[in-house]
Scaffold this motif. Structure first.
Motif, PDB file in Angstrom:
ATOM      1  N   GLU A 151      11.663   2.496  -2.139  1.00 25.93           N
ATOM      2  CA  GLU A 151      10.819   2.643  -3.456  1.00 25.93           C
ATOM      3  C   GLU A 151      11.254   3.889  -3.944  1.00 25.93           C
ATOM      4  N   PHE A 152      12.450   4.430  -3.888  1.00 26.15           N
ATOM      5  CA  PHE A 152      12.849   5.883  -4.244  1.00 26.15           C
ATOM      6  C   PHE A 152      12.771   5.973  -5.712  1.00 26.15           C
ATOM      7  N   SER A 153      13.192   4.946  -6.452  1.00 27.08           N
ATOM      8  CA  SER A 153      12.873   5.139  -7.928  1.00 27.08           C
ATOM      9  C   SER A 153      11.524   5.201  -8.667  1.00 27.08           C
ATOM     10  N   GLU A 154      10.660   4.766  -7.773  1.00 28.85           N
ATOM     11  CA  GLU A 154       9.374   4.784  -8.293  1.00 28.85           C
ATOM     12  C   GLU A 154       8.802   6.187  -7.766  1.00 28.85           C
ATOM     13  N   LEU A 188      21.011   8.161  -2.727  1.00 31.84           N
ATOM     14  CA  LEU A 188      19.926   7.682  -3.581  1.00 31.84           C
ATOM     15  C   LEU A 188      19.688   8.979  -4.523  1.00 31.84           C
ATOM     16  N   ILE A 189      19.772  10.055  -3.713  1.00 32.18           N
ATOM     17  CA  ILE A 189      19.796  11.125  -4.770  1.00 32.18           C
ATOM     18  C   ILE A 189      20.786  11.396  -5.588  1.00 32.18           C
ATOM     19  N   GLU A 190      22.062  11.076  -5.176  1.00 33.33           N
ATOM     20  CA  GLU A 190      23.187  11.042  -5.975  1.00 33.33           C
ATOM     21  C   GLU A 190      23.154  10.220  -6.947  1.00 33.33           C
ATOM     22  N   GLN A 191      22.848   8.898  -6.745  1.00 34.14           N
ATOM     23  CA  GLN A 191      22.805   7.676  -7.668  1.00 34.14           C
ATOM     24  C   GLN A 191      21.949   7.883  -8.914  1.00 34.14           C
ATOM     25  N   HIS A 192      20.525   8.846  -8.633  1.00 30.26           N
ATOM     26  CA  HIS A 192      19.670   9.020  -9.497  1.00 30.26           C
ATOM     27  C   HIS A 192      19.979  10.564 -10.281  1.00 30.26           C
ATOM     28  N   VAL A 193      20.834  11.206  -9.952  1.00 31.96           N
ATOM     29  CA  VAL A 193      21.033  12.577 -10.515  1.00 31.96           C
ATOM     30  C   VAL A 193      20.823  12.703 -12.068  1.00 31.96           C
ATOM     31  N   SER A 194      21.157  11.616 -12.993  1.00 25.82           N
ATOM     32  CA  SER A 194      21.094  11.671 -14.369  1.00 25.82           C
ATOM     33  C   SER A 194      19.558  11.445 -14.798  1.00 25.82           C
ATOM     34  N   VAL A 195      18.777  10.839 -13.743  1.00 27.91           N
ATOM     35  CA  VAL A 195      17.461  10.794 -14.186  1.00 27.91           C
ATOM     36  C   VAL A 195      16.700  12.029 -13.711  1.00 27.91           C
ATOM     37  N   LEU A 196      17.007  12.524 -12.489  1.00 26.83           N
ATOM     38  CA  LEU A 196      16.161  13.480 -11.815  1.00 26.83           C
ATOM     39  C   LEU A 196      16.519  15.031 -12.737  1.00 26.83           C
ATOM     40  N   ALA A 197      17.935  14.864 -13.244  1.00 26.14           N
ATOM     41  CA  ALA A 197      18.107  16.594 -13.724  1.00 26.14           C
ATOM     42  C   ALA A 197      17.402  16.751 -14.995  1.00 26.14           C
ATOM     43  N   PHE A 198      16.608  15.728 -15.756  1.00 31.08           N
ATOM     44  CA  PHE A 198      16.079  15.902 -16.830  1.00 31.08           C
ATOM     45  C   PHE A 198      14.523  15.897 -17.039  1.00 31.08           C
ATOM     46  N   HIS A 199      14.009  16.198 -15.746  1.00 27.20           N
ATOM     47  CA  HIS A 199      12.486  16.498 -15.871  1.00 27.20           C
ATOM     48  C   HIS A 199      12.097  17.334 -14.733  1.00 27.20           C
ATOM     49  N   ARG A 200      11.045  18.033 -14.843  1.00 23.67           N
ATOM     50  CA  ARG A 200      10.621  19.120 -13.920  1.00 23.67           C
ATOM     51  C   ARG A 200      10.493  18.614 -12.575  1.00 23.67           C
ATOM     52  N   SER A 201       9.852  17.350 -12.378  1.00 18.87           N
ATOM     53  CA  SER A 201       9.584  17.319 -10.972  1.00 18.87           C
ATOM     54  C   SER A 201      10.952  16.595 -10.445  1.00 18.87           C
ATOM     55  N   GLY A 202      11.738  16.091 -11.194  1.00 14.61           N
ATOM     56  CA  GLY A 202      13.113  15.787 -10.711  1.00 14.61           C
ATOM     57  C   GLY A 202      14.040  16.792 -10.201  1.00 14.61           C
ATOM     58  N   THR A 213       0.916  -1.236  -0.107  1.00 14.54           N
ATOM     59  CA  THR A 213       0.090  -0.025  -0.022  1.00 14.54           C
ATOM     60  C   THR A 213       0.804   1.412   0.133  1.00 14.54           C
ATOM     61  N   LEU A 214       2.012   1.340   0.633  1.00 14.19           N
ATOM     62  CA  LEU A 214       2.845   2.575   0.725  1.00 14.19           C
ATOM     63  C   LEU A 214       3.266   3.139  -0.324  1.00 14.19           C
ATOM     64  N   SER A 215       3.906   2.534  -1.324  1.00 13.11           N
ATOM     65  CA  SER A 215       4.237   3.086  -2.548  1.00 13.11           C
ATOM     66  C   SER A 215       2.955   3.668  -3.398  1.00 13.11           C
ATOM     67  N   ARG A 216       1.844   2.849  -3.170  1.00 13.61           N
ATOM     68  CA  ARG A 216       0.623   3.516  -4.067  1.00 13.61           C
ATOM     69  C   ARG A 216       0.164   4.745  -3.377  1.00 13.61           C
ATOM     70  N   TYR A 258       2.915  12.436  -7.923  1.00 17.90           N
ATOM     71  CA  TYR A 258       3.001  12.818  -6.758  1.00 17.90           C
ATOM     72  C   TYR A 258       3.913  12.428  -5.854  1.00 17.90           C
ATOM     73  N   GLY A 259       4.793  11.429  -6.227  1.00 20.10           N
ATOM     74  CA  GLY A 259       5.761  10.782  -5.127  1.00 20.10           C
ATOM     75  C   GLY A 259       6.697  11.567  -4.843  1.00 20.10           C
ATOM     76  N   ARG A 260       7.157  12.674  -5.786  1.00 17.61           N
ATOM     77  CA  ARG A 260       8.223  13.619  -5.559  1.00 17.61           C
ATOM     78  C   ARG A 260       7.973  14.436  -4.240  1.00 17.61           C
ATOM     79  N   PHE A 261       6.902  14.878  -4.108  1.00 19.08           N
ATOM     80  CA  PHE A 261       6.594  15.626  -2.818  1.00 19.08           C
ATOM     81  C   PHE A 261       7.081  14.946  -1.580  1.00 19.08           C
ATOM     82  N   VAL A 262       6.719  13.673  -1.439  1.00 24.55           N
ATOM     83  CA  VAL A 262       7.111  12.875  -0.556  1.00 24.55           C
ATOM     84  C   VAL A 262       8.592  12.979  -0.397  1.00 24.55           C
TER      85      VAL A 262
END
Length: 162
Positions: free
Chosen positions: A50-53, A82-96, A14-17, A59-63
């Motif tokens: 569940e960070f990558s999801e 986790l943030i450092e590992q996912h910079v390449s994903v985060l830097a290329f969309h507005r919510s990221g 339930t949590l991720s959803r 809306y997960g980004r608000f969490v």
């Protein structure tokens, strides 16, 4: 008092959803913000798993942003990793970019400098005006504190495209 809500949200998958839901994310944010750290320790652990999801557009980004502002200790270290590992994903969309901006605003200086270097390294140019402003502000803070050995604080150029 809120332990029954935490237990219900953590039951099953339930949590991720809930964390990615338009209204559920507000419930999870409220728990992270208002409960004692020991009350939400396990909840935060599951959210980090569940960070990558949660960083996908939605809306997960608000969490994640709420975690950036309220999590401490070992979980803070894990969140930073986790943030450092996912910079390449985060830097290329507005919510990221919103997640990166929150990390640049609410982390300690050494983490912010390391993250800024990763952002510049990965993206080359910053497309989000708010993220660019955070990087410029960070460069000023670093310079005002007497500089740092990092390539970012030594004047590495950041081209911002608006």
């Amino acid at each position: 008092t809120l332990q029954f809500i935490i237990a219900e949200i953590m039951a099953g998958d339930t949590l991720s959803r809930v964390a990615r839901d338009k209204y559920g994310c507000r419930v999870v944010q409220g728990l992270v913000e208002h409960c004692r750290p020991e009350q939400v320790h396990d909840l935060v652990g599951l959210l980090l798993a569940e960070f990558s999801e949660l960083i996908k557009p939605g809306y997960g980004r608000f969490v994640i942003e709420k975690l950036i502002r309220h999590v401490a200790g070992e979980q803070r270290g894990r969140l930073t990793q986790l943030i450092e590992q996912h910079v390449s994903v985060l830097a290329f969309h507005r919510s990221g970019c919103a997640v990166l901006r929150a990390a640049l605003e609410h982390s300690d200086l050494s983490d912010r400098l390391r993250l800024a270097e990763l952002i510049v390294e990965v993206s080359g140019s910053i497309v989000d005006p708010g993220l660019a402003a955070s990087l410029v502000s960070l460069a000023g803070q670093s310079h005002a504190r007497g500089g740092c050995s990092s390539s970012f604080s030594q004047g590495r150029a950041v081209h911002c495209t608006f």
